[in-house]
Design a protein around this motif. Sequence first.
Motif, PDB file in Angstrom:
ATOM      1  N   UNK A   2       0.756  -1.099  -0.215  1.00 11.15           N
ATOM      2  CA  UNK A   2       0.010  -0.043   0.143  1.00 11.15           C
ATOM      3  C   UNK A   2       0.724   1.195  -0.151  1.00 11.15           C
ATOM      4  N   UNK A   3       0.637   2.168  -1.066  1.00 13.63           N
ATOM      5  CA  UNK A   3       1.762   3.209  -1.108  1.00 13.63           C
ATOM      6  C   UNK A   3       1.081   4.365  -0.140  1.00 13.63           C
ATOM      7  N   UNK A   4       2.059   5.004   0.630  1.00 14.16           N
ATOM      8  CA  UNK A   4       1.551   6.180   1.488  1.00 14.16           C
ATOM      9  C   UNK A   4       1.228   7.460   0.776  1.00 14.16           C
ATOM     10  N   UNK A   5       0.293   8.339   1.056  1.00 13.48           N
ATOM     11  CA  UNK A   5       0.086   9.500   0.245  1.00 13.48           C
ATOM     12  C   UNK A   5       1.157  10.643   0.809  1.00 13.48           C
ATOM     13  N   UNK A   6       2.116  10.939   0.130  1.00 16.55           N
ATOM     14  CA  UNK A   6       3.015  12.041   0.708  1.00 16.55           C
ATOM     15  C   UNK A   6       3.108  13.185  -0.366  1.00 16.55           C
ATOM     16  N   UNK A   7       3.439  14.196   0.009  1.00 20.22           N
ATOM     17  CA  UNK A   7       3.783  15.630  -0.951  1.00 20.22           C
ATOM     18  C   UNK A   7       4.952  15.221  -1.738  1.00 20.22           C
ATOM     19  N   UNK A  62      13.368  -3.099  -5.227  1.00 23.11           N
ATOM     20  CA  UNK A  62      14.190  -2.129  -4.366  1.00 23.11           C
ATOM     21  C   UNK A  62      14.503  -2.717  -3.079  1.00 23.11           C
ATOM     22  N   UNK A  63      13.834  -3.689  -2.484  1.00 19.34           N
ATOM     23  CA  UNK A  63      14.084  -4.030  -1.092  1.00 19.34           C
ATOM     24  C   UNK A  63      15.373  -5.032  -1.354  1.00 19.34           C
ATOM     25  N   UNK A  91      12.738  -1.115   4.977  1.00 17.57           N
ATOM     26  CA  UNK A  91      11.412  -1.574   5.496  1.00 17.57           C
ATOM     27  C   UNK A  91      10.447  -1.592   4.172  1.00 17.57           C
ATOM     28  N   UNK A  92       9.311  -2.400   4.541  1.00 14.00           N
ATOM     29  CA  UNK A  92       8.448  -2.201   3.421  1.00 14.00           C
ATOM     30  C   UNK A  92       7.801  -0.950   3.448  1.00 14.00           C
ATOM     31  N   UNK A  93       7.771  -0.284   4.492  1.00 17.25           N
ATOM     32  CA  UNK A  93       7.252   1.200   4.473  1.00 17.25           C
ATOM     33  C   UNK A  93       8.230   2.227   3.675  1.00 17.25           C
ATOM     34  N   UNK A  94       9.295   1.927   3.763  1.00 13.33           N
ATOM     35  CA  UNK A  94      10.311   2.836   3.164  1.00 13.33           C
ATOM     36  C   UNK A  94      10.316   2.539   1.669  1.00 13.33           C
ATOM     37  N   UNK A  95       9.958   1.239   1.347  1.00 13.37           N
ATOM     38  CA  UNK A  95      10.127   0.873  -0.187  1.00 13.37           C
ATOM     39  C   UNK A  95       8.598   1.511  -0.831  1.00 13.37           C
ATOM     40  N   UNK A  96       7.618   1.617   0.005  1.00 14.07           N
ATOM     41  CA  UNK A  96       6.471   2.108  -0.298  1.00 14.07           C
ATOM     42  C   UNK A  96       6.729   3.652  -0.674  1.00 14.07           C
TER      43      UNK A  96
END
Length: 236
Positions: free
Chosen positions: A145-150, A198-199, A216-221
Amino acid sequence: MPGRSIVFAIAIANVVATAGFAFAAEAADSGVLARLGCDTCHLTLAPDDAQRTVERYADRRGPDLFYAGAKYRADWLAAWLADPLPIRPAGITPSDRTRRSPDGDVLESMPTPHPRLESQRIDEVVRALAALEWGRDLLPQAAPVLPSMPRMLAELNFTKFKGCGSCHRVSSDGPPLSGPDLFGAWMRLRPEFLASYIAKPQAWDPVAPMPDYGLTTAEVGKLMEYLRLLSEEEDR
Ligand code: HEC
Ligand code: HEC
């Protein structure tokens, strides 16, 4: 007749797969790649681990295709094979084409353009590439799941905090770099492949020159979200 031969190949693949020899299915379908000479530049059948050396990597004439089924989006493949624009503008081994100078490396020659595939061959070739099995077990079950970020933060993270921009261009401006251009990566690569590569690049190629950052998975996201944001922009 190309249509008939691919139906035939798939029929064999099914029989062989049910008999428990999934590997032979790969050989049956990839026949067209050999007939068209793709394998003079690309490895289309998985090598043994022992063959995946730095020397072999440096001698490649084209990127490895034996994990094409896990790697590419099929719609991108079809469009690119008809109109193959450079992904590695300095070539597959940029060091062969560059000369050191006081101002940095200078590109001395441009790579030859990729052969264009006739339109009536494209379906068959895309299906053959999509049927290659290697690497499927390295893909996550679902894309992260991809984070929403500026966008600005996503870009800073990619270029500055993680340093990906020292080997990958994110726009066609500026000199070619050693890694493939990534401004088209979201359209080109399956999200599950992006996450996995990427991981852990060395899971795909033990001698890949890209560092394993231990992300981590979050950083890859977050890095994937930047590549997705780039795909929404025109004229990169
Ligand atoms: C003369 C050598 C040569 C032949 C023949 C050749 N290719 Fe390529 N191929 C390359 C090179 C070099 C690249 C890298 C181009 C780039 O990145 O700009 C490439 C890139 C690709 C890519 C994109 C790979 C990636 O990961 O970026 C695909 C897909 C591909 N080729 C498929 C094929 C198919 C299918 C055939 C046969 C119909 C074929 N190629 C024939 C040299 C070749
Ligand atoms: C030291 C240079 C270097 C750095 C730093 C680097 N990469 Fe790479 N990367 C490469 C090279 C070279 C390849 C191509 C490997 C190959 O063709 O086998 C690659 C391949 C990739 C691919 C697969 C693309 C394709 O078409 O095969 C992705 C995605 C990628 N890198 C993302 C990243 C991200 C995200 C970062 C930052 C976390 C990063 N890279 C940092 C050198 C680098």
